[in-house]
Design a protein around this motif. Structure first.
Motif, PDB file in Angstrom:
ATOM      1  N   CYS A   1      -7.975 -16.252 -22.255  1.00 22.37           N
ATOM      2  CA  CYS A   1      -9.159 -17.055 -21.928  1.00 22.37           C
ATOM      3  C   CYS A   1     -10.224 -16.169 -21.295  1.00 22.37           C
ATOM      4  N   ALA A   2     -11.475 -16.458 -21.613  1.00 21.12           N
ATOM      5  CA  ALA A   2     -12.585 -15.719 -21.005  1.00 21.12           C
ATOM      6  C   ALA A   2     -12.716 -16.104 -19.527  1.00 21.12           C
ATOM      7  N   PRO A   3     -13.211 -15.193 -18.695  1.00 19.88           N
ATOM      8  CA  PRO A   3     -13.354 -15.483 -17.259  1.00 19.88           C
ATOM      9  C   PRO A   3     -14.597 -16.330 -16.983  1.00 19.88           C
ATOM     10  N   LEU A   4     -14.538 -17.586 -17.356  1.00 22.81           N
ATOM     11  CA  LEU A   4     -15.689 -18.471 -17.201  1.00 22.81           C
ATOM     12  C   LEU A   4     -15.869 -18.877 -15.737  1.00 22.81           C
ATOM     13  N   PRO A   5     -17.102 -19.201 -15.344  1.00 22.29           N
ATOM     14  CA  PRO A   5     -17.331 -19.755 -14.005  1.00 22.29           C
ATOM     15  C   PRO A   5     -16.571 -21.069 -13.848  1.00 22.29           C
TER      16      PRO A   5
ATOM     17  N   ASP B   1     -17.454 -15.394 -14.645  1.00 22.12           N
ATOM     18  CA  ASP B   1     -17.268 -15.753 -13.240  1.00 22.12           C
ATOM     19  C   ASP B   1     -17.626 -14.581 -12.323  1.00 22.12           C
ATOM     20  N   LEU B   2     -18.056 -14.908 -11.112  1.00 21.42           N
ATOM     21  CA  LEU B   2     -18.446 -13.904 -10.137  1.00 21.42           C
ATOM     22  C   LEU B   2     -17.310 -12.916  -9.857  1.00 21.42           C
ATOM     23  N   CYS B   3     -16.094 -13.418  -9.768  1.00 21.52           N
ATOM     24  CA  CYS B   3     -14.950 -12.540  -9.456  1.00 21.52           C
ATOM     25  C   CYS B   3     -14.762 -11.470 -10.540  1.00 21.52           C
TER      26      CYS B   3
END
Length: 212
Positions: free
Chosen positions: A30-34, A55-57
């Motif tokens: 999965c993509a690192p979505l917000p 996502d910021l992280c």
């Protein structure tokens, strides 16, 4: 999938290839979505028209792996919230990054951070705190101009308990010159056609000739 001796950068590169589909197995992560986009299917048309949102992280991990990673992407409010005008976390995070010697953010983007968060506070009725934010603008002339504009808009001629406390906060805590406040009040008095108040505040601001 990687040995214990692998670096964070190696693991991040492996994960990035996994969600972008650039591996032999294709896309399998999965993509690192917000947080506000989690669970939604990515729109291919949107991904082609603009850069994808992460996502910021994820951006912080990229910065940890590459010290010259773009801070503009990292400090975008959309990495945290759907409200693109909410600069609260972005502004405070920029302060933390500066303390860690990350400074490769253009002056125009820094200005956008400061003015956007200041406007957000101002619209919430906390104009005296917006002055605190604007005092972080690096350029002296731009900083003074921005602070004076806020004072001119919000310094009231009528003294109330709240206005006195806020002005004391500006002069005692933020060390804003008291002269600036009186100049702002003189401008407001001129706009209202109150010559007596205008002369009084010009006198307190030290503008003897204009007061006369």
């Amino acid at each position: 999938m990687l040995p214990p001796t692998a670096s964070v950068a190696d693991a991040l590169a492996k994960y990035e290839a996994a969600f972008q589909g650039s591996t032999e197995a294709g896309r399998y992560a999965c993509a690192p979505l917000p947080p506000y986009l989690e669970g939604e299917e990515p729109n291919e048309e949107e991904e082609e028209s603009s850069r994808p949102l992460y996502d910021l992280c994820f951006h912080l991990l990229k910065l940890y792996s590459d010290r010259h990673y773009s801070l503009q992407q990292l400090l975008d409010p959309l990495t945290v919230t759907w409200n693109r005008l909410d600069y609260r976390l972005s502004w405070h995070l920029w302060g933390v990054l500066q303390a860690l010697n990350y400074s490769h953010l253009s002056s125009s983007r820094q200005g956008l951070l400061h003015t956007s968060y200041a406007s957000q506070l101002e619209s919430a009725g906390l104009w005296h705190l917006s002055v605190f934010i604007l005092l972080h603008i690096p350029d002296h002339s731009q900083r003074e101009r921005a602070v004076r504009q806020v004072l001119t808009q919000h310094c009231s001629l009528q003294e109330t308990d709240q206005s006195v406390l806020r002005e004391r906060f500006l002069t005692d805590q933020l060390l804003v010159p008291e002269r600036w406040i009186h100049e702002a009040k003189a401008t407001r008095a001129q706009r209202d056609g109150d010559r007596h108040q205008q002369a009084l505040h010009l006198y307190r601001a030290g503008h003897w000739n204009r007061c006369h």
